[in-house]
Design an enzyme around this catalytic site. Structure first.
Site, PDB file in Angstrom:
ATOM      1  N   ASP A  15       3.718  -4.787  -6.666  1.00 18.11           N
ATOM      2  CA  ASP A  15       4.456  -3.665  -6.105  1.00 18.11           C
ATOM      3  C   ASP A  15       5.889  -3.679  -6.640  1.00 18.11           C
ATOM      4  O   ASP A  15       6.126  -4.092  -7.786  1.00 18.11           O
ATOM      5  CB  ASP A  15       4.431  -3.747  -4.573  1.00 18.11           C
ATOM      6  CG  ASP A  15       4.365  -2.381  -3.918  1.00 18.11           C
ATOM      7  OD1 ASP A  15       5.402  -1.694  -3.926  1.00 18.11           O
ATOM      8  OD2 ASP A  15       3.297  -1.997  -3.415  1.00 18.11           O
TER       9      ASP A  15
ATOM     10  N   HIS B  25       9.202  -0.592  -0.773  1.00 24.11           N
ATOM     11  CA  HIS B  25       7.752  -0.405  -0.658  1.00 24.11           C
ATOM     12  C   HIS B  25       7.010  -1.735  -0.651  1.00 24.11           C
ATOM     13  O   HIS B  25       6.128  -1.974   0.181  1.00 24.11           O
ATOM     14  CB  HIS B  25       7.288   0.475  -1.824  1.00 24.11           C
ATOM     15  CG  HIS B  25       5.917   1.017  -1.695  1.00 24.11           C
ATOM     16  ND1 HIS B  25       4.801   0.347  -2.159  1.00 24.11           N
ATOM     17  CD2 HIS B  25       5.457   2.183  -1.159  1.00 24.11           C
ATOM     18  CE1 HIS B  25       3.725   1.074  -1.923  1.00 24.11           C
ATOM     19  NE2 HIS B  25       4.087   2.199  -1.322  1.00 24.11           N
TER      20      HIS B  25
ATOM     21  N   ASN C  42      -2.580   9.423  -2.849  1.00 20.81           N
ATOM     22  CA  ASN C  42      -2.020  10.234  -1.773  1.00 20.81           C
ATOM     23  C   ASN C  42      -1.947  11.725  -2.089  1.00 20.81           C
ATOM     24  O   ASN C  42      -1.115  12.434  -1.534  1.00 20.81           O
ATOM     25  CB  ASN C  42      -0.597   9.746  -1.438  1.00 20.81           C
ATOM     26  CG  ASN C  42      -0.586   8.337  -0.907  1.00 20.81           C
ATOM     27  OD1 ASN C  42      -1.563   7.879  -0.337  1.00 20.81           O
ATOM     28  ND2 ASN C  42       0.520   7.633  -1.089  1.00 20.81           N
TER      29      ASN C  42
ATOM     30  N   SER D  24      -1.018   3.580   0.531  1.00 16.59           N
ATOM     31  CA  SER D  24      -0.296   2.340   0.211  1.00 16.59           C
ATOM     32  C   SER D  24      -0.207   1.415   1.411  1.00 16.59           C
ATOM     33  O   SER D  24      -0.219   0.193   1.265  1.00 16.59           O
ATOM     34  CB  SER D  24       1.117   2.667  -0.277  1.00 16.59           C
ATOM     35  OG  SER D  24       1.102   3.333  -1.507  1.00 16.59           O
TER      36      SER D  24
END
Length: 697
Positions: A141, A195, A286, A348
């Site tokens: 990430d 994130h 998404n 996520s």
């Protein structure tokens, strides 16, 4: 004398095991027999009387509850089980199961905000295990804030004290330093998303430490930074991160990221990880599309969609044929840089829940394979749509409790051994003894032999450990005959009950270094072992017959052709020879390109409910793409135009343009003969699509 004593000890232990232990499946082991009752279900009063009489003959007590059709048998031992089961009318026998108050963490935000871990039943899964630092989850990430108070106790470190690697800046500091980022499909400027830190908290924030949140599993968190401060990365950085995580000992890789198609770098990296038995988990995407993004769409990867608090597929969550399971992905509370916390939504945030459940499963049974883990996750998932798998929600919502319970029973599993060996070779074999709750392993050993029914050799007995634990035997000797087999089996006695592994076979091959000898031996193995001598003879006979027929047919054709030429030479007089005549050179002939067949393979794109499905389609050269107007289009209709459209308007490129489709059911098609990427838009609907054409050969 020592050898005789050792043999006597092994023989004595063998008879003790056979007489004092019962061989049961993992699902039948719960607690110590001396403290539990047997629960016996029966179908009639006469059966109840027979149970009471049998109990009296053993000096035991059987409490009969005629109304419930149950008997409660105290003071039993393993030798009584078969006698009870043999009574006519006994419909079931179970050992008493003990209940306990479910573990409730004291983390300050758990009760208020963490609906996700409760919805997947992680709180009851924690009664089996909280996880273990023997399992490492690599978080690919934007990095992880490894100084966060709720993450630092579970951070992975290498021998030099580094928490992972930063492939964006090419250094050993994978700190999460985002200043911009994407979330839920939209760009969020100048906001600290952090994130990777959020994802890490969902997987494995420290539990029961009074502060913050409770992570799904207490495992090691490996920080692998593959995206920059604006939340962007490349397929190359992700691929590098996958390979690095595999090489540095991660058992699970979670990827809350995606690209719109497969690439060479990602394909090779995913296959590398899969070949090493790594569990790969990734976000479905998404965009709310009927196609899963990559790397989640690879068959080696578990694709995770997002559900909301009402157990519906979240509107932003991608779906489609590659979707595997769902997890909570709406308003998920987790860690943020600087000992802070935040709420985010997206696939996520769903993906790390599945990674955490996988870590719980491996904490109980490290011998689980990726195939076994996926099977358990799928079979124990909670249906959210149609029964079984469906396009919208996959197999359903991941269920931590059911998945962990399915792998919690005691077991012995051989996990490390060579596929082949040579005569008289000495091997090292590894096996795992597993089971939920740190069960005492009374002893364990490995036995082997040269036939599956005669495992006459064994390693030393090993005592003093609890589940789960890994053991090795380094004195396993292969037979001295080539083209034979070595058979292995692990045995463990846990809480007084014996568990055995499945028998593993290792092929013993010739160790000759002579290539001719090896070739002869391979041919002999092929004929006698793989095909069989009779089948080989029949196969050679068939080849000879076919060859004879072929030669005969070819000779017949040649004879017919010769007769035809001879006949023609008799009927046509020879032409007189003419002198050569000078003239212009004959131009070289180039035949026109062959038009594609009208029966070209077809791929379909539906325009329905204001969307293109699929928005990105991948085909091979020579495929016809057919766009179908499923709904009444807004006046004056719609058309398919090569190019793109954005807020400034359409940007056609002139490659292709359809006529107007104004009614439901109308369609337009185009054959794509040249490899490439063709962008297009649907007029009057403000939608972009793409056709990816691959070379056929």
């Amino acid at each position: 004398m020592k050898c005789v004593s050792l043999v006597a000890l092994i023989i004595a232990v063998f008879f003790v095991v056979q007489s004092g232990s019962v061989l049961v499946s993992a699902a039948n082991q719960f607690h110590d027999a001396s403290k539990d009752r047997l629960i016996i279900a029966f179908s009639s009063a006469s059966t109840a009387d027979a149970i009471g009489e049998l109990a009296a003959s053993y000096g035991a007590i059987a409490e009969i509850s005629a109304q419930a059709g149950l008997a409660y048998w105290r003071n039993w031992d393993n030798g009584i089980l078969n006698a009870i089961k043999a009574i006519q009318g006994v419909t079931g026998v179970e050992r008493e199961r003990h209940s306990a108050i479910s573990f409730t963490p004291d983390d300050s935000y758990y009760s208020l905000y963490q609906w996700g871990v409760k919805r997947i039943n992680a709180d009851t899964a924690w009664d089996f295990t909280l996880g273990t630092h023997n399992v490492t989850v690599a978080v690919l990430d934007t990095g992880i804030d490894y100084t966060h108070d709720d993450l630092s106790p579970n951070m992975w470190k290498d021998g030099s004290g580094h928490y992972g690697y930063d492939f964006w800046n090419d250094d050993t500091d994978p700190m999460d330093d985002n200043i911009n980022g994407y979330e839920s499909g939209g760009w969020t400027p100048n906001v600290n998303i952090y994130h990777g830190t959020h994802v890490a908290g969902v997987v494995g924030a420290d539990i029961n430490n009074v502060i913050g949140i409770a992570g799904t599993a207490q495992c090691k968190l490996m920080a692998v930074k593959v995206m920059n401060e604006s939340g962007e990365g490349t397929d190359a950085t992700v691929a590098q991160g996958i390979i690095w995580a595999v090489d540095h000992g991660a058992q699970i890789i979670t990827m809350s990221l995606g690209v719109d198609s497969q690439t060479l770098a990602l394909t090779n990296a995913v296959q590398y990880a899969s070949a090493h038995g790594i569990v790969l988990v990734a976000a479905a995407g998404n965009e709310g599309l009927s196609s899963v993004s990559y790397p989640a769409a690879y068959p080696e990867v578990i694709a995770v969609g997002a559900s909301d608090k009402l157990d519906h597929r979240a509107s932003f969550s991608n779906y489609g044929s590659q979707l595997e399971v769902m997890a909570p992905g709406s308003q998920i509370w987790s860690t943020k840089q600087g000992d802070r916390y935040q709420e985010l939504s997206g696939t996520s945030t769903a993906t790390p829940f599945v990674a955490g459940v996988t870590a719980l499963m491996l904490s109980i049974n490290p011998a689980l394979t990726t195939a076994q883990i996926r099977t358990v996750l799928n079979e124990t998932a909670i249906d959210l749509g149609a029964s079984g798998w469906d396009m919208s929600t996959g197999w359903g919502l991941v269920d931590a409790h059911a998945a962990v319970q399915a792998v919690s029973g005691p077991a012995a599993t051989i996990i490390g051994y060579p596929a082949t060996t040579t005569p008289n070779a000495t091997l090292t074999v590894k096996w795992v003894v597993s089971g939920s709750g740190n069960l005492p392993i009374n002893y364990t050993f490995l036995r082997w032999g040269y036939s599956a029914s005669q495992l006459t050799s064994s390693s030393d007995l090993i005592y003093g450990y609890s589940t789960p634990h890994t053991f090795n035997a380094s004195n396993v000797v292969a037979p001295n005959v080539a083209n034979s087999s070595l058979f292995l089996q692990a045995v463990a006695v846990i809480n007084g009950i014996q568990y055995i592994s499945t028998v593993v076979e290792i092929k013993v091959q010739s160790d000759s270094s002579d290539p001719i000898q090896n070739l002869i031996q391979s041919l002999r193995d092929f004929v006698y072992n793989d095909v069989g001598l009779l089948n080989f003879i029949l196969m050679i006979f068939a080849i000879v017959v076919i060859a004879v027929i072929f030669v005969a047919v070819r000779r017949g054709r040649r004879a017919a052709a010769a007769r035809s030429i001879q006949s023609a030479s008799l009927s046509i007089p020879p032409s007189p020879s003419l002198p050569p005549v000078a003239g212009p050179a004959i131009p070289q002939y180039y035949p026109p390109p062959v038009s594609p067949s009208l029966a070209a393979p077809a791929a379909y794109v539906d325009i329905s409910n204001g969307a293109i499905s699929p928005a990105i389609i991948e085909i091979y050269e020579g495929t016809r793409v057919i766009w179908r107007n499923r709904d009444w289009a807004p006046p004056p209709g719609i058309s398919i135009v090569g190019g793109t459209i954005d807020a400034t308007g359409p940007h056609p490129d002139g490659i292709f343009s359809s006529g107007m489709m104004v009614s439901p059911g109308e369609y337009w098609s185009c054959i794509f003969n040249v490899a490439g990427v063709y962008s297009y838009y649907v007029s009057n609907m403000n939608m972009n699509g793409r056709v990816i054409v691959r070379r056929r050969y």
